[in-house]
Design an enzyme around this catalytic site. Structure first.
Site, PDB file in Angstrom:
ATOM      1  CB  CYS A 118      39.817  55.566 -64.543  1.00 45.59           C
ATOM      2  SG  CYS A 118      41.204  54.732 -63.752  1.00 45.59           S
ATOM      3  CG  HIS A 137      43.789  53.888 -68.508  1.00 45.96           C
ATOM      4  ND1 HIS A 137      42.925  54.959 -68.673  1.00 45.96           N
ATOM      5  CD2 HIS A 137      43.422  53.282 -67.334  1.00 45.96           C
ATOM      6  CE1 HIS A 137      42.082  54.997 -67.652  1.00 45.96           C
ATOM      7  NE2 HIS A 137      42.368  54.003 -66.824  1.00 45.96           N
TER       8      HIS A 137
END
Length: 396
Positions: free
Chosen positions: A81, A344
């Site tokens: 991430c 995201h």
């Protein structure tokens, strides 16, 4: 001594629900990079190096061919991430080290619907096997829930058990970030909810309801990083934002020694990265006005308040009670809506945070503008683990 590095152009696509738009990585690159070039007033021919972030894809070159084919070196970056921030980190290093004067950092992702897995597959070795093991041993077993909400939800449970935070504190964070996103045209979701709606949403992993969890997303973002020499030669000082401090930290043995879920989801990484980035910039957290923080789940936003030094360990929920992290409070955290509401897309997230903070420091954030913002902080974490923290301020 290393030189200075400045962001002079940013651009991004709107973040979308996976599969809701018929586009491919090259389409994303053309839009996001095109906007960044336009923002900077530069041409693609002036870019000397490019770092293309994608956690799942490996087509940095192919994606950028839609923007131009100039023969420049293109490196695809993958770091969970924190992929986008890692591309930005490499771009800044190239500029500060004098290897290039104008570098592109680009991030993109096309994701599947549903909760993010842990990448277990047929292998017993994954990027999060240490983290999962620490959680399972520390919490006394595995529950029937998706890995990521379970890990971060357990961090929230640990904080409640140790320090007295409650589900209402986490729900407020989800409420706040959805409220902020109403003014962000790039956000995947732009809906405002009542606090009761956040609390009463379907439970994903107690205490986290659906409206406290970031969705999977498709999207891209780009930033152009240049040297001080390039800035002067092209008269870009008025729009430039300096990356005044930046650091990426990984796990130490302390991340797993106590079988703590809070430590397993990156508390120590965040703490070390923040300390080093702020030290390089010569600031403290008290100097910061606006923060884009990695709220993959509301529990992570709360515990990150402590990791970043915004509250003493065990007291982050007091910031929530004081509403200290929204407009009118001490800091504005996630004016973009954060990951919870903006979305995201893993490879794009870190650079989208950079774009938001660049707009904030330029005074270009429209209805979500943080009044008088002069110092900004970015926090982006990827389990496996890498935590990137950056400090931004106007070039002058």
């Amino acid at each position: 001594m290393a030189g200075r590095a400045f962001v002079v152009g940013v651009g991004m696509t709107k973040f979308e629900k996976p599969g809701s738009k018929d586009w491919e990585y090259p389409d994303m690159a053309k839009e996001a990079v095109g906007k960044a070039l336009e923002d900077a007033g530069l041409s693609y021919e002036q870019i000397e190096q490019a770092y293309a972030g994608s956690a799942y894809g490996s087509m940095g070159q192919r994606a950028l061919y839609e923007v131009g084919m100039t023969g420049l070196p293109v490196m695809t970056v993958s770091n969970a991430c924190a992929t986008g921030s890692s591309a930005l980190f490499l771009a800044r290093n190239a500029v500060r080290g004098g290897l290039a004067d104008c570098v592109l950092a680009f991030g993109m992702e096309k994701m599947e619907k549903g909760s993010l897995g842990a990448g277990m597959g047929s292998s017993k070795v994954t990027i999060v096997d240490h983290h999962l093991r620490a959680m399972v041993e520390g919490r006394g077993g595995w529950e029937a829930a998706a890995p990521m909400p379970q890990m971060f939800g357990n961090a929230g449970r640990e904080h409640m058990e140790r320090y007295g935070s409650t589900p209402e504190h986490y729900a407020w964070i989800g409420w706040k970030n959805h409220k902020h996103s109403v003014n962000n045209p790039y956000a995947q979701f732009q809906d405002e909810y009542t606090l009761d709606q956040v609390k009463d949403a379907p439970m994903i992993f107690n205490p986290l309801t659906k409206l406290q969890c970031s969705p999977t997303s498709d999207g891209a973002a780009a930033a152009i990083v240049v040297s001080e020499r390039f800035l002067t030669e092209h008269d870009l000082w008025d729009q430039a934002v300096e990356i005044a401090g930046q650091h990426i930290a990984t796990d130490t043995v302390d991340s797993f020694a106590e079988k703590s879920s809070i430590q397993a989801v990156g508390f120590g990484c965040s703490q070390r990265a923040a300390a080093k980035a702020m030290d390089e910039a010569g600031i403290t957290i008290e100097d910061v006005d606006v923060i884009e923080l990695h709220d993959c789940f509301s529990a992570n936003e709360l515990i990150s308040y402590e990791a970043l030094g915004m509250a003493p360990v065990g007291e982050a929920h007091k910031l929530v009670e004081a509403e200290a992290t929204t407009y009118g409070g001490r800091w504005v955290v996630n004016p973009s809506g954060g990951l919870i509401s903006k979305g995201h897309p893993l490879g794009a997230t870190g650079i989208a945070q950079c774009a938001e903070l660049t707009w904030q420091l330029r005074g270009q954030a429209g209805a979500r503008q943080v009044e008088g913002a002069r110092v900004a902080l970015q926090h982006n974490i990827g389990l496996g683990s890498a935590c990137a923290v950056a400090v931004y301020r106007p070039a002058r």
